[in-house]
Motif scaffolding. Structure first.
Motif, PDB file in Angstrom:
ATOM      1  N   MET A  88      52.078  59.877  95.508  1.00  0.00           N
ATOM      2  CA  MET A  88      50.795  60.472  95.240  1.00  0.00           C
ATOM      3  C   MET A  88      50.922  61.459  94.080  1.00  0.00           C
ATOM      4  N   THR A  89      50.037  61.343  93.117  1.00  0.00           N
ATOM      5  CA  THR A  89      50.052  62.233  91.964  1.00  0.00           C
ATOM      6  C   THR A  89      49.213  63.461  92.258  1.00  0.00           C
ATOM      7  N   ARG A  90      49.800  64.608  92.037  1.00  0.00           N
ATOM      8  CA  ARG A  90      49.082  65.856  92.278  1.00  0.00           C
ATOM      9  C   ARG A  90      48.573  66.400  90.954  1.00  0.00           C
ATOM     10  N   LYS A  91      47.278  66.625  90.866  1.00  0.00           N
ATOM     11  CA  LYS A  91      46.689  67.151  89.646  1.00  0.00           C
ATOM     12  C   LYS A  91      46.926  68.657  89.582  1.00  0.00           C
ATOM     13  N   THR A  92      47.272  69.139  88.399  1.00  0.00           N
ATOM     14  CA  THR A  92      47.468  70.562  88.210  1.00  0.00           C
ATOM     15  C   THR A  92      46.150  71.285  88.437  1.00  0.00           C
ATOM     16  N   LYS A  93      46.182  72.365  89.221  1.00  0.00           N
ATOM     17  CA  LYS A  93      44.970  73.123  89.512  1.00  0.00           C
ATOM     18  C   LYS A  93      44.738  74.238  88.510  1.00  0.00           C
ATOM     19  N   THR A  94      45.835  74.788  87.993  1.00  0.00           N
ATOM     20  CA  THR A  94      45.719  75.817  86.956  1.00  0.00           C
ATOM     21  C   THR A  94      46.773  75.558  85.888  1.00  0.00           C
ATOM     22  N   TYR A  95      46.523  76.102  84.718  1.00  0.00           N
ATOM     23  CA  TYR A  95      47.408  75.889  83.580  1.00  0.00           C
ATOM     24  C   TYR A  95      47.845  77.229  82.995  1.00  0.00           C
ATOM     25  N   GLY A  96      49.151  77.383  82.816  1.00  0.00           N
ATOM     26  CA  GLY A  96      49.678  78.524  82.085  1.00  0.00           C
ATOM     27  C   GLY A  96      49.587  78.213  80.590  1.00  0.00           C
ATOM     28  N   PRO A  97      49.979  79.154  79.744  1.00  0.00           N
ATOM     29  CA  PRO A  97      49.870  78.948  78.293  1.00  0.00           C
ATOM     30  C   PRO A  97      50.577  77.697  77.774  1.00  0.00           C
ATOM     31  N   ARG A  98      51.798  77.458  78.208  1.00  0.00           N
ATOM     32  CA  ARG A  98      52.538  76.274  77.740  1.00  0.00           C
ATOM     33  C   ARG A  98      51.915  74.990  78.275  1.00  0.00           C
ATOM     34  N   GLN A  99      51.540  75.010  79.553  1.00  0.00           N
ATOM     35  CA  GLN A  99      50.915  73.821  80.139  1.00  0.00           C
ATOM     36  C   GLN A  99      49.599  73.495  79.434  1.00  0.00           C
ATOM     37  N   LEU A 100      48.818  74.521  79.113  1.00  0.00           N
ATOM     38  CA  LEU A 100      47.544  74.286  78.433  1.00  0.00           C
ATOM     39  C   LEU A 100      47.784  73.662  77.062  1.00  0.00           C
ATOM     40  N   ALA A 101      48.728  74.197  76.321  1.00  0.00           N
ATOM     41  CA  ALA A 101      49.026  73.636  74.994  1.00  0.00           C
ATOM     42  C   ALA A 101      49.404  72.159  75.116  1.00  0.00           C
ATOM     43  N   ARG A 102      50.274  71.830  76.058  1.00  0.00           N
ATOM     44  CA  ARG A 102      50.662  70.421  76.257  1.00  0.00           C
ATOM     45  C   ARG A 102      49.460  69.578  76.650  1.00  0.00           C
ATOM     46  N   HIS A 103      48.634  70.090  77.560  1.00  0.00           N
ATOM     47  CA  HIS A 103      47.456  69.354  78.031  1.00  0.00           C
ATOM     48  C   HIS A 103      46.500  69.052  76.872  1.00  0.00           C
ATOM     49  N   LEU A 104      46.423  69.963  75.910  1.00  0.00           N
ATOM     50  CA  LEU A 104      45.516  69.794  74.775  1.00  0.00           C
ATOM     51  C   LEU A 104      46.168  69.056  73.604  1.00  0.00           C
ATOM     52  N   GLY A 105      47.457  68.759  73.715  1.00  0.00           N
ATOM     53  CA  GLY A 105      48.155  68.081  72.622  1.00  0.00           C
ATOM     54  C   GLY A 105      48.415  68.999  71.441  1.00  0.00           C
ATOM     55  N   MET A 106      48.621  70.283  71.729  1.00  0.00           N
ATOM     56  CA  MET A 106      48.839  71.291  70.693  1.00  0.00           C
ATOM     57  C   MET A 106      50.242  71.870  70.776  1.00  0.00           C
ATOM     58  N   GLU A 107      50.664  72.401  69.654  1.00  0.00           N
ATOM     59  CA  GLU A 107      51.862  73.236  69.651  1.00  0.00           C
ATOM     60  C   GLU A 107      51.438  74.605  70.183  1.00  0.00           C
ATOM     61  N   GLU A 108      52.386  75.384  70.645  1.00  0.00           N
ATOM     62  CA  GLU A 108      52.039  76.704  71.175  1.00  0.00           C
ATOM     63  C   GLU A 108      51.419  77.610  70.115  1.00  0.00           C
ATOM     64  N   TRP A 109      51.895  77.520  68.872  1.00  0.00           N
ATOM     65  CA  TRP A 109      51.320  78.362  67.822  1.00  0.00           C
ATOM     66  C   TRP A 109      49.871  77.962  67.535  1.00  0.00           C
ATOM     67  N   GLN A 110      49.547  76.670  67.701  1.00  0.00           N
ATOM     68  CA  GLN A 110      48.162  76.234  67.503  1.00  0.00           C
ATOM     69  C   GLN A 110      47.259  76.812  68.596  1.00  0.00           C
ATOM     70  N   ARG A 111      47.764  76.821  69.837  1.00  0.00           N
ATOM     71  CA  ARG A 111      47.016  77.437  70.923  1.00  0.00           C
ATOM     72  C   ARG A 111      46.803  78.914  70.652  1.00  0.00           C
ATOM     73  N   ASP A 112      47.854  79.593  70.203  1.00  0.00           N
ATOM     74  CA  ASP A 112      47.744  81.021  69.900  1.00  0.00           C
ATOM     75  C   ASP A 112      46.714  81.276  68.799  1.00  0.00           C
ATOM     76  N   ARG A 113      46.741  80.464  67.762  1.00  0.00           N
ATOM     77  CA  ARG A 113      45.776  80.640  66.673  1.00  0.00           C
ATOM     78  C   ARG A 113      44.363  80.346  67.159  1.00  0.00           C
ATOM     79  N   ALA A 114      44.197  79.312  67.966  1.00  0.00           N
ATOM     80  CA  ALA A 114      42.869  78.975  68.504  1.00  0.00           C
ATOM     81  C   ALA A 114      42.331  80.121  69.362  1.00  0.00           C
ATOM     82  N   LEU A 115      43.195  80.737  70.144  1.00  0.00           N
ATOM     83  CA  LEU A 115      42.791  81.897  70.939  1.00  0.00           C
ATOM     84  C   LEU A 115      42.386  83.058  70.034  1.00  0.00           C
ATOM     85  N   ARG A 116      43.214  83.336  69.045  1.00  0.00           N
ATOM     86  CA  ARG A 116      42.964  84.446  68.119  1.00  0.00           C
ATOM     87  C   ARG A 116      41.655  84.255  67.361  1.00  0.00           C
TER      88      ARG A 116
END
Length: 110
Positions: A1-29
């Motif tokens: 059974m596959t368990r869907k992630t309920k919450t995402y930390g910064p690294r998980q969010l970047a991976r989920h969005l197909g971004m590098e971490e610096w891209q996530r940081d810039r998007a936040l900024r």
């Protein structure tokens, strides 16, 4: 059974969005994506899925070149505009602020 992630930390969010971490940081900024829930420092699965639906637009806005210091930016530009030529120190600062700012006099143009 596959368990869907309920919450995402910064690294998980970047991976989920197909971004590098610096891209996530810039998007936040830049305000292109909202910050995490302040009480948990995480994004909900719903937020992550909503962001994923517009990830291509966010990626286009943040670009593909990570933030670098002025000297590296100068060399990057020189390599693309005139390969093999040196760039005078301060060129990026001068180009960013044509009002005459220097490394000792900050840019006041907005």
């Amino acid at each position: 059974m596959t368990r869907k992630t309920k919450t995402y930390g910064p690294r998980q969010l970047a991976r989920h969005l197909g971004m590098e971490e610096w891209q996530r940081d810039r998007a936040l900024r830049e305000g292109l994506i909202p910050g995490p829930d302040p009480s948990t420092a995480r994004w909900t699965a719903q937020q992550a899925d909503d962001l994923a639906a517009r990830a291509n637009a966010v990626l286009a806005a943040v670009g593909t070149i990570p933030d670098v210091g002025a000297r590296r930016a100068e060399q990057y530009l020189a390599d693309r505009l005139r390969p093999g030529e040196q760039v005078a120190p301060g060129t990026v600062a001068e180009a960013a602020c044509p009002s005459g700012a220097t490394t000792t006099a900050p840019c006041t143009a907005g």
